[in-house]
Design a protein around this motif. Sequence first.
Motif, short mmCIF file in Angstrom:
data_model
loop_
_atom_site.label_atom_id
_atom_site.label_comp_id
_atom_site.label_asym_id
_atom_site.label_seq_id
_atom_site.Cartn_x
_atom_site.Cartn_y
_atom_site.Cartn_z
N HIS A 1 -4.45 -8.80 5.78
CA HIS A 1 -4.56 -9.22 4.26
C HIS A 1 -3.16 -9.65 3.90
O HIS A 1 -2.68 -9.79 2.78
N GLY A 2 -2.22 -9.35 4.79
CA GLY A 2 -0.78 -9.86 4.22
C GLY A 2 0.05 -8.49 3.51
O GLY A 2 0.69 -8.76 2.55
N VAL A 3 -0.71 -7.29 3.55
CA VAL A 3 -0.28 -6.15 2.74
C VAL A 3 0.86 -5.34 3.52
O VAL A 3 0.69 -4.89 4.48
N ALA A 4 2.02 -5.00 2.73
CA ALA A 4 3.08 -4.08 3.58
C ALA A 4 2.67 -2.63 3.24
O ALA A 4 2.25 -2.46 2.22
N MET A 5 2.96 -2.06 4.61
CA MET A 5 2.62 -0.41 4.51
C MET A 5 4.05 0.11 3.98
O MET A 5 5.09 -0.17 4.52
N LEU B 1 0.92 -1.12 0.09
CA LEU B 1 -0.03 -0.15 0.14
C LEU B 1 0.94 1.14 -0.13
O LEU B 1 1.75 1.25 0.83
N THR B 2 0.85 2.01 -0.99
CA THR B 2 1.80 3.19 -1.49
C THR B 2 1.40 4.34 -0.53
O THR B 2 0.08 4.54 -0.63
N HIS B 3 2.28 5.04 0.03
CA HIS B 3 2.25 6.27 0.95
C HIS B 3 0.78 6.41 1.38
O HIS B 3 -0.07 7.36 1.08
N SER C 1 3.32 1.67 16.38
CA SER C 1 4.47 0.82 17.04
C SER C 1 3.98 -0.35 17.81
O SER C 1 4.87 -1.43 17.85
N ASP C 2 2.64 -0.43 18.22
CA ASP C 2 2.36 -1.67 19.20
C ASP C 2 1.67 -2.52 18.15
O ASP C 2 1.44 -3.68 18.79
N MET C 3 1.54 -2.22 16.84
CA MET C 3 0.79 -3.20 15.85
C MET C 3 1.78 -4.23 15.21
O MET C 3 1.24 -5.08 14.66
N LYS C 4 3.13 -4.25 15.24
CA LYS C 4 4.08 -4.97 14.60
C LYS C 4 3.80 -5.18 13.39
O LYS C 4 3.48 -6.32 12.88
N LEU C 5 3.70 -3.98 12.65
CA LEU C 5 3.35 -4.13 11.01
C LEU C 5 4.53 -4.76 10.19
O LEU C 5 5.68 -4.36 10.71
N ASN C 6 4.15 -4.88 8.95
CA ASN C 6 5.18 -5.08 8.06
C ASN C 6 5.29 -3.90 7.08
O ASN C 6 4.49 -3.50 6.62
N TYR C 7 6.33 -3.51 7.16
CA TYR C 7 6.68 -2.08 6.20
C TYR C 7 7.56 -2.62 4.91
O TYR C 7 8.60 -3.48 4.94
N ILE C 8 7.57 -1.53 4.08
CA ILE C 8 8.65 -1.49 2.99
C ILE C 8 8.97 -0.12 2.65
O ILE C 8 8.08 0.77 2.86
#
Length: 245
Positions: free
Chosen positions: A177-181, A156-158, A199-206
């Motif tokens: 849904h396994g989508v990187a922010m 998901l871009t910007h 920060s508490d959500m432990k997300l995946n980033y790109i």
Amino acid sequence: MKLRADYHSHTTYSDGKGTMEDNVRVAIEKGLKTFAITDHGFGHGFFGIKRRKLGKMRAEMEALKKKYPQIRLLLGVEANIRGSSGTLDMTHKEFELFDIVLAGYHFGSLPGSLEDLTTHLFNFLYKFFGIFQETARRKNTRGILLALERYKISILTHPGDKGPVDLRAIARAAKRHGVAMEINERHRHLTVEELRALSDMKLNYIASSDAHRPDKIAEIPGVLKRIQEAGVPVEQVANLEEDDA
């Protein structure tokens, strides 16, 4: 921290300044292991790639893969989330034409419905006059949530750059849904404040350069600064690695 893959770049097929090969050569020079070309989607009113050119783009990419086997190359697209309808400017079948699909909301995307047109209107009113913020937030959030639900998007871009959003709601859906922010170098989002709030959500980033010129490929000093200031663990940014130098 070191960038090992750049998944967001543009060429002369949309609004970039370099050819595919120009970009690939720079990606190799900068030591990337993986590199994606992701020009603007079909429904961008000013810069969208043309469907009739997809065959040429794919042939060019396959030739580059053979010429430069030392790097993993991907032909992708930065699709447009049209607005609060949550539709993209491409069909599910067209996903098969690309190796990776990024998606984000852009002011230049052509609306697919009256609902989308009103999304543009409220974003315009908020950006230039500071009014209807909550209406814009509601419409933007709805559109992104629906797009994440309907389509197999990788990144998901910007998020939040073109209009206000409920970032935590979007982050929850992206994680589900396994989508990187994306943390975008060319745009200010995600900001340090937003990264801290998530920060508490432990997300995946790109981390992305969003390069529109070859010399900007893999250049992400602002992104690295934001990540460090926000205290984002390097393992949460999929395309970063610790620099041993």
